[in-house]
Design an enzyme around this catalytic site. Structure first.
Site, short mmCIF file in Angstrom:
data_model
loop_
_atom_site.label_atom_id
_atom_site.label_comp_id
_atom_site.label_asym_id
_atom_site.label_seq_id
_atom_site.Cartn_x
_atom_site.Cartn_y
_atom_site.Cartn_z
N GLY A 98 -0.70 29.06 -7.88
CA GLY A 98 -1.68 30.12 -7.69
C GLY A 98 -1.69 30.57 -6.24
N GLY A 99 -0.50 30.61 -5.64
CA GLY A 99 -0.38 30.97 -4.24
C GLY A 99 -0.25 29.78 -3.32
N SER A 100 0.03 28.60 -3.85
CA SER A 100 -0.04 27.38 -3.06
C SER A 100 1.06 27.21 -2.02
CB SER A 100 -0.05 26.15 -3.99
OG SER A 100 -1.29 26.06 -4.64
N LYS A 144 5.86 18.25 -0.09
CA LYS A 144 4.49 18.10 -0.57
C LYS A 144 4.37 16.83 -1.42
CE LYS A 144 1.16 21.03 -3.12
NZ LYS A 144 1.05 22.32 -3.83
N SER A 162 -2.44 25.02 -2.09
CA SER A 162 -2.64 23.59 -1.95
C SER A 162 -1.59 22.89 -1.09
CB SER A 162 -2.66 22.94 -3.35
OG SER A 162 -1.46 23.17 -4.06
#
Length: 525
Positions: free
Chosen positions: A230-232, A131, A208
């Site tokens: 947050g769950g990315s 990422k 994200s």
């Protein structure tokens, strides 16, 4: 703030001392046997000659390399051809920066090692992307923006260095939601564009870590690294029908990543199978002197992963919470739970308390910390940010010091609840997301997307693990009637990723047939 109930904590009397970093000590001494377990997992991976589609994972690459059928250099050339095709006709927008010279250099070195029968690890020659939030030489460290780091990076993040030392072939850096401030993966700025879901390019990947999921689900690489605040990691893995692991807070070093939210973010792999997740986890996890929050972590252990059944395991489910999703998702996930029970596990009804307070506390922590870190950007690059980023940072500007302290008091309270509940259950199960991947509207590609209700549904099952630091794994278990992936999530106690992998290996057997994505590159052909 009122409409989204972010002021709920202001009216509560929470007496617990605040926990600003969810670091949990663990004194267990377990024999790891990590290497032998991983080799057994690789040998046990399916190698059928069936014509049915299945993702090509790390064991497939290793078999080709070891047999000489395909070399890492040939794989690299296939990937470069696919990336070139993407540049001329962008269908995925998964990889936003790549270098032919860098890819070929790493692939040649790996090919030589296999020729001399001296591979460095199970990741030697394996294509991987990271990422854009993670430093990778010689790419720009932009985190999805069009203004950060105008010069190429000169220093690798710790996870990047570990991948290089393991012999992995880094094919580039992947797309992401700008600054990680959303869950769709929508990024309309000029450098990035919005990553597309390989199962249906008219739908979002989730964010994200959007490009990481798209790259794996489309076959460009079997492994990608994302960040999860947050769950990315787990949201895009769920939306794209692949496996995603968020480790215990501190388990994998975040050194060399933009510290957007220092108390909620964990790094983790997105990959084609639970076996691949185990391999990546074993290489990336461990203490790092540059990252203090993981220095006291316990030794890695995977010996329990290979058990033939799940007898004696207690799976905790809060059915009211579990059912707070689309009917189609609930139905598939219930069947997956029944499948796990057939391995000898038992389901225990539990009540996860104060989930609305957990939701508010998580939002305040992650957005408040982002707003603090991005103060110079907010002041100097406001007009260069996407509209959704501006909105979220402006919202965070309204949080007070009292809000942040109260949110961390709630974190202490929730961590205490979990520590007590883990005395009676081994893990918690939920759907991965409450809805499938949302459809992309034409305006989203121009101005971005900000749909609060969809964001809340997407994050519903994610926030507990991020606020408290417990590990979580999502595994694909089915598809909607329109062909979009559905996942089940497993959450375990701190440092117990081995249990997640143990259950995940059984769970992935539930999916009889993997649907082939609409966009897929068979790199090994």
């Amino acid at each position: 703030m009122r409409l989204n109930n972010l002021i709920v904590l202001r009216y509560l009397d929470i007496t617990e001392d605040p926990t600003f970093m969810p670091v949990v000590a663990d004194e267990r001494k377990k024999c790891g046997h990590v290497t032998s377990v991983l080799h057994q997992l690789v040998e046990a991976s399916p190698h059928s000659a069936s014509t049915a589609f299945r993702f090509k994972g790390i064991p497939d690459y290793l078999n080709c390399y070891r047999s000489g059928k395909v070399t890492p250099l040939q794989v690299a050339e296939n990937i470069i051809a696919a990336l070139d095709a993407e540049k001329s006709n962008p269908r995925l927008r998964a990889i936003v920066q790549s270098s032919r010279e860098e890819i070929i250099k790493m692939a040649k070195a790996s090919t030589d090692r296999y020729r001399n029968r001296k591979p460095l690890s199970l990741l030697d020659g394996i294509p991987v992307c990271l990422k854009e939030e993670i430093k990778v030489v010689p790419y720009h460290h932009r985190s999805g923006t069009q203004y950060l780091d105008t010069k190429p990076e000169t220093e690798d993040a710790t996870v990047t260095r570990k991948l290089r030392e393991a012999g992995a072939v880094i094919i580039g850096v992947s797309n992401m939601h700008e600054l990680g401030t959303g869950t769709t993966g929508c990024n309309p700025n000029r450098y990035h564009g919005t990553a597309r879901n390989p199962y249906n390019p008219q739908h979002f990947t989730g964010g994200s870590s959007s490009g990481s999921a798209a790259a794996v689900a489309s076959g460009l690489c079997p492994l990608a690294i994302g960040t999860d605040g947050g769950g990315s990691v787990r949201i895009p893995a769920s939306f794209c029908g692949i496996v995603g692991l968020k480790g215990t807070f501190g388990r994998i070093s975040c050194s060399g990543c933009h510290p957007l939210s220092y108390s909620t973010v964990s790094l983790g792999p997105l990959c084609t199978s639970v076996t691949d997740a185990a391999i990546a986890y074993s290489i990336l996890a461990g203490p790092d002197t540059l990252y203090p929050y993981g220095l006291s972590q316990p030794e890695l252990f995977l010996s329990e992963v290979l058990t033939p059944d799940l007898k004696g395991l207690k799976l905790g489910i809060d059915w009211t919470f579990f059912k707070a999703c689309d009917v189609e998702i609930e139905s598939v996930c219930r069947k997956a739970v029944k499948f796990l029970e057939a391995f000898g596990a038992s389901v225990v009804n539990v009540s996860l308390p104060e989930m609305e307070e957990v939701r508010a506390a998580h939002v305040i922590c992650i957005l408040g910390e982002m707003r603090d870190f991005l103060q110079p950007d907010f002041n100097n690059h406001f007009q260069e940010m996407n509209l959704e980023t501006r909105l979220n940072l402006a919202l965070a500007s309204q949080f007070t010091a009292l809000d942040y302290i109260k949110a961390n008091r709630q974190r202490s309270r929730t961590m205490a609840f979990l520590q007590n509940m883990f005395k009676s259950v081994d893990c918690f199960l939920t759907p991965g997301t409450a809805c499938p991947a949302p459809r992309i509207q034409a305006s989203d590609l121009q101005t971005g997307c900000s749909d609060v209700q969809t964001t809340l549904r997407t994050m519903r099952y994610m926030q507990l693990a991020n606020l408290t630091g417990i590990p979580a794994l999502v595994v694909p278990v089915g598809y909607t009637g329109s062909g979009l992936p559905i996942s089940l999530q497993i959450m375990a106690k701190w440092w117990d990723e081995a249990l997640l992998l143990q259950i995940g290996l059984k769970l992935e057997q539930f999916l009889d047939k993997t649907a082939k994505p609409a966009i897929y590159y068979d790199i090994l052909e």
